[in-house]
Write an enzyme that holds these catalytic residues in place. Sequence first.
Site: not given
Length: 519
Positions: A240, A242-243, A317-318, A436, A455
């Site tokens: 990763d 970023e973007n 990162g965000d 659930h 679930d």
Amino acid sequence: MKGLRSVLRGRAAVLTAAFAAVLAAGALTGTTVSQAATSQPCDLYAAGGTPCVAAHSTTRALYGSYNGALYQVRRASDNATRDIGVLNAGGYADVGAQDSFCAATSCVITVVYDQSGRNNRLTQAPPGGFNGPAAGGYDKLANATMAPVTLNGNRAYGVFVSPGTGYRNNTTNGIATADQPEGMYAIFDGTHYNDGCCFDYGNAETNSRDNGNGTMEAVYFGNSRGWGSGSGNGPWVMADLENGLFSGANPGNNANDPTVNHRFLTAVVKGEPNHWAIRAGNAQSGGLSTYYNGARPNASGYNPMKKEGAIILGIGGDNSNGSAGTFYEGVMTSGYPSDATENAVQANIVAAGYAQGSGGGAALNTGSTISLRATTACCTTRYLSHSGTAVATAAVTSSSAAADKANASWIVRPGLANSACRSFESKNTPGSYLRHQNFQLYLHANDGSVLFADDATFCSQAGVNGQGNSLVSYNFADRYVRHYANTGYVSSNGGSNSFDAPALWADDVSWVVATPWTP
């Protein structure tokens, strides 16, 4: 060049000596031991000239001399905290201290300490480009008992990240910035993942926001296809940056990055000016394979890099926090580690003897049929049951109608989302499972969706009140199967809903695994 070769030969000799110490300690025999090897991963990185600047683990010491705290837990009953250390210098987690402290309540992991001495500890991630589900927009903290493992026979717990969970440090010491070289590895559960963004460990922005291409460098694991992918259906180890989740030189798909799903996975990303690599392997056996080794991505903004030096775990990162995964240990280094150093570290990881652990309680053997009896004093004749789609507890005795007995009987199946956990199929309604929805329990037909599988999957642990078993939601790991006013829920230990009330919580979430009313 002669001088450089001498330096390299010297480093190789030191590294070889350090690796030999691992062998001499008998760590590669697979024998159960209480004392870890003399040289641990960060000793090996230091010997290779690329010392650790962050070292995180909830399972063991990452230095042969480390004798401090690995992590901290907080219990729900009184919000008290306790540091969990090692059994001995360089050794394994003192899991007995956690079990004793957390008995009869639930605990979360509040801090993962940094063993490097630089205080790059990981704590609850704050809000950023995305808010988390906890108070103030923070991310959730991990359930402290959801990832049981053993290391050479010694029990430990990992960090189980369900969506919304995340850890971060935005004010670090010694982590690479800009285009400085660095390396990192992490040990993950290769069977626990999703396509949410982003299950990362590594270097990120210091303001918890997307600051543009090249402002991150982290190990990613999952099967997201939104920004990049490898061969097959995933999951993949990617970077990763970023973007972009990058699996090779080009954005998008790179066929040389294979699907990997080892139960224990070693994942490596490292980078230096206009050069980076992805490596990975089985953390239980064998060596590392190199999936990419070359120039920075063929896209604008990634050469040179603009790394900022925060550290993240389980999030993007965000603060994008839709991911799932499990982390056991990982480090970040100063400098670009050699393959030889990483190979020695991988040998140390294999020698650590990672294996699947048990959450305790009665064995839930797949294919068996069971009934689940409440342990709360008011309700010990009541069993988890269904009537149509509604799930509640019902009083069942030997004189009950056959239909009532069948409604309170469940076939244990491998977890639809993860076979290490369990799903529960109705005995008298084949193809319909306990699941659930909006935190209430229902019996629904399996529609084949990922959401349904998540679930309908529950991970078994020893009963919180010391009786039977407790069942934890796979995708909401702070929530346990509970009866409240006889209705079935997945409940947290304290929260905004009436069924999260802490009174009787430990009893209400503990179930005796009983002989089935309808075998």
